[in-house]
Design a protein around this motif. Structure first.
Motif, short mmCIF file in Angstrom:
data_model
loop_
_atom_site.label_atom_id
_atom_site.label_comp_id
_atom_site.label_asym_id
_atom_site.label_seq_id
_atom_site.Cartn_x
_atom_site.Cartn_y
_atom_site.Cartn_z
N GLY A 413 0.80 -1.22 0.00
CA GLY A 413 0.00 0.00 0.00
C GLY A 413 0.83 1.26 0.00
N GLU A 414 2.14 1.16 -0.20
CA GLU A 414 3.02 2.34 -0.24
C GLU A 414 3.12 2.81 -1.68
OE1 GLU A 414 6.72 1.70 1.88
OE2 GLU A 414 5.77 0.17 3.15
N ASP A 415 2.04 3.47 -2.15
CA ASP A 415 1.92 3.78 -3.56
C ASP A 415 2.97 4.77 -4.06
OD1 ASP A 415 -0.22 2.09 -3.69
OD2 ASP A 415 -1.73 3.66 -3.39
N LEU A 416 3.34 5.75 -3.25
CA LEU A 416 4.33 6.73 -3.69
C LEU A 416 5.70 6.09 -3.90
CD1 LEU A 416 3.44 9.87 -1.53
CD2 LEU A 416 3.02 9.51 -3.97
N GLN A 436 2.33 0.62 -15.46
CA GLN A 436 1.92 0.96 -14.09
C GLN A 436 1.97 2.48 -13.86
OE1 GLN A 436 0.61 -1.13 -11.91
NE2 GLN A 436 0.86 -2.78 -13.40
N VAL A 437 2.99 3.14 -14.39
CA VAL A 437 3.08 4.60 -14.24
C VAL A 437 1.94 5.27 -15.01
CG1 VAL A 437 4.50 6.64 -14.67
CG2 VAL A 437 5.58 4.52 -13.92
N LEU A 442 -3.22 8.15 -14.86
CA LEU A 442 -4.64 8.20 -15.19
C LEU A 442 -5.47 8.40 -13.93
CD1 LEU A 442 -5.45 5.50 -17.91
CD2 LEU A 442 -5.81 7.97 -18.04
N ARG A 443 -5.12 7.68 -12.88
CA ARG A 443 -5.86 7.82 -11.62
C ARG A 443 -5.74 9.23 -11.06
NH1 ARG A 443 -3.74 2.56 -10.80
NH2 ARG A 443 -2.01 3.40 -9.55
N ASP A 444 -4.57 9.85 -11.31
CA ASP A 444 -4.35 11.21 -10.82
C ASP A 444 -4.97 12.26 -11.74
OD1 ASP A 444 -2.94 10.12 -8.75
OD2 ASP A 444 -0.97 10.44 -9.68
N GLU A 449 0.54 12.95 -19.32
CA GLU A 449 1.60 12.06 -18.84
C GLU A 449 1.17 10.60 -18.94
OE1 GLU A 449 5.03 12.39 -17.24
OE2 GLU A 449 4.61 13.72 -18.93
N ALA A 450 -0.10 10.33 -18.66
CA ALA A 450 -0.61 8.97 -18.78
C ALA A 450 -0.45 8.47 -20.20
CB ALA A 450 -2.08 8.92 -18.36
#
Length: 623
Positions: A413-416, A436-437, A442-444, A449-450
């Motif tokens: 769960g350490e996404d950063l 993955q990036v 996309l989630r952000d 950038e996505a």
């Protein structure tokens, strides 16, 4: 690759034609006779007091190893002022172990202008550790044009860190035909020009201004000059120069000539060239000849060749022989041997031994072994033990380890932290890391950038990356006008091309989407093909859509089969379709069962319709 015909065509056996033994013996006998006549002539002249004859006769006897005979003649010529004799007398005395006395005679000859004596005197002082005196005399020799003096001076200056001076005199010696000087000059130019260029596997740098472009051009020019000096040294029999020349030609794709120089170097005893020649032969499909050269190199202590032999036997299903060669590689100091032993043990299920070998290679700095060790520990449930090895491998440049660290942190769960490692792996070209990036961006909500990362993933061959990129592009395009079946197909958009690429790689959702787009264009056959491929791979949406298409085309019995498969997999709309078909056929109990199923599966609007149908069927049954 166009190398590897028969040996005659490839390596031009005319180069290796040798004269017969009888001819060689005759030539040697004639040379010996001529030398004997010359010695008699010089001896008579020396006895008559000819100083030059004394000097030459002394030199002849010195070369032959007759030190006693040579010394008297050389001393006599030296006493008469012959500087060449003084130099040779110094050589004789040096061979007898009288270094200081030899230096005295060399000094006399050097002062008289003998460049050879100045070179010898400079070498004497360097051996004594007197570098200023050594430099003085070597410079005297070099400036008089003595090739060995120029080389020795260059070597001294390089040792003292004077790169510019060393290069100047190394070049002077090389231009006069000194092969070791040519080789070392080439190495200097090669390091300067080629080590950070992209075609040599180094760092790729953007060239954005005039200064950088000029620097890049200068480096390229230096690389070309290095090749010329390698070629000159190799042509004079320098085996390491031949090895480097072969490597340059191989990188450039000139494999036939590269093979010739590798062969020349290998025949002169260069194990690395024999190893490289083996790889050329293997790439050409001649593994038997490759094995011969690898064996030769491995027996001479080349660990890379031993590893290659191990891999060859492993591919042939001979693990014991493979293990023996991997151990030989390790004994030769090549830690790839330990890594390969770990891989071999892992394939055989010998996990404990695999861990030992991975650990040994990892402690020696082998980054892929560190990554493999971490994976082994992680699979064994030791995540805490795996993490430092992943970190060590990633810091050493292992792209896979950086990606694996991302997975490890994401699982916690350490996404950063996960994203940081994914970005590092993606920057090095890791396809799944780029995916993955891209998904994180996309989630952000960072679509530009996505898109950039998704394009990297898709271009690298990721089906999921191609599908995600297609959906991103698809969401941006304006709605297409409705089409009737049978209308002419329109030109495909970029998003459809990415959908098709993902679909061709077996991505089921992409296959369904390509089918839908084909159906929208009116291409029923293409739509059915993609729906069927997705359905057969287990896609419930593919099965449902295929059923719709078949029903529309009048093949309801087959449509029912696909709807049943979709409904059994949890597709609510397929269950509702089955309930409607059963109701129309009068199969009320079966229809009610499928309606119940649709209610439970949903979604909400399907559940509502299915509930109304189920109630109607119940009333019909109770009437």
């Amino acid at each position: 690759m166009d190398v590897m015909g028969d040996m005659v065509n490839l390596f031009e056996t005319g180069r290796f034609v040798q004269s017969s033994g009888r001819e060689e013996a005759g030539e040697e006998a004639q040379e010996a006779a001529d030398e004997a006549v010359e010695e008699v002539r010089r001896r008579l002249a020396a006895e008559a007091g000819d100083v030059e004859a004394m000097s030459v006769l002394g030199a002849m006897l010195l070369r032959r190893g007759d030190l006693d005979g040579a010394e008297s003649h050389l001393r006599a010529a030296t006493a008469a002022g012959d500087r060449a004799a003084a130099n040779n007398l110094g050589v004789l005395l040096h061979q007898r172990g009288y270094a200081d006395e030899a230096a005295g005679w060399w000094r006399i000859a050097a002062v008289a202008g003998s460049s050879a004596a100045a070179h010898a005197l400079g070498r004497h002082f360097r051996e004594r550790g007197d570098e200023p005196a050594a430099e003085y005399w070597l410079r005297q020799s070099a400036e008089q044009g003595h090739v060995l003096g120029a080389y020795a001076l260059a070597d001294l200056l390089e040792h003292r860190g004077d790169g510019a001076g060393a290069e100047r005199w190394m070049r002077a010696a090389a231009e006069r035909g000194h092969r070791e000087a040519a080789y070392r000059l080439a190495r200097t130019l090669d390091r300067r020009a080629g080590r950070d260029l992209d075609d040599d596997g180094g760092v790729v740098r953007s060239v954005t201004d005039r200064a950088e472009r000029a620097d890049r051009a200068e480096r390229a020019e230096g690389s070309e000059e290095a090749e010329q000096w390698y070629r000159q040294a190799a042509a004079r029999g320098h085996r390491r120069a031949a090895l480097h020349l072969g490597a340059i030609l191989e990188r450039r794709g000139e494999l036939r000539e590269a093979g010739r120089w590798y062969l020349t170097s290998a025949k002169d005893g260069e194990a690395r060239a024999a190893c490289a020649l083996g790889f050329l032969l293997r790439d050409a499909g001649d593994t038997e000849s490759a094995a011969v050269w690898w064996l030769r190199a491995a027996q001479d202590g080349d660990g890379n060749a031993a590893n290659a032999l191990g891999a060859l036997h492993a591919e042939r299903g001979e693990p014991q022989t493979a293990e023996r060669w991997y151990r030989a590689a390790l004994d030769a100091g090549d830690h790839n041997g330990a890594y390969n032993l770990g891989l071999l043990c892992a394939e055989q299920g010998r996990t404990a031994q695999a861990e030992q070998w991975y650990r040994r290679a990892a402690y020696a700095g082998h980054r892929e072994a560190a990554n493999a060790l971490a994976i082994l520990l992680l699979r064994g449930g030791d995540a805490a033990g795996a993490e430092p090895w992943f970190s060590k491998a990633a810091e050493a440049g292992s792209v896979d380890a950086a990606f694996n660290l991302g997975i490890l942190y994401a699982g916690r769960g350490e996404d950063l932290a996960a994203l940081r490692w994914y970005e590092r792996a993606a920057a090095a070209g890791h396809t799944e890391a780029a995916l993955q990036v891209g998904m994180a961006r996309l989630r952000d909500g960072d679509e530009p950038e996505a898109e950039r990362f998704l394009r990297c993933a898709a271009g690298g061959g990721s089906p999921e990356g191609a599908y995600r990129l297609a959906t991103l592009l698809d969401a941006r395009r304006p709605p297409a006008p409705a089409h009737e079946l049978g209308e002419p197909a329109q030109e495909k958009t970029e998003c459809e091309e990415w959908y098709e690429r993902a679909a061709s790689q077996g991505h089921r959702r992409a296959q369904v989407r390509v089918g839908m787009l084909a159906a929208a264009r009116g291409d029923v056959v293409e739509a059915a093909r993609w729906y069927r491929e997705a359905a057969e791979a287990g896609s419930r949406n593919g099965a449902f859509n295929l059923g719709l298409l078949l029903a529309r085309e009048g093949s309801e019995p087959e449509a029912v089969l696909w709807w049943r498969r979709a409904a059994d997999a949890g597709h609510g709309r397929a269950a509702l379709r089955l309930a409607l078909v059963c109701a129309r056929r009068g199969e009320l109990d079966e229809g009610q069962r499928w309606a119940d199923r649709a209610v439970s599966l949903g979604p909400r609007e399907v559940a509502e319709r299915a509930a109304r149908l189920r109630d109607a069927l119940r009333q019909e049954l109770s009437a």
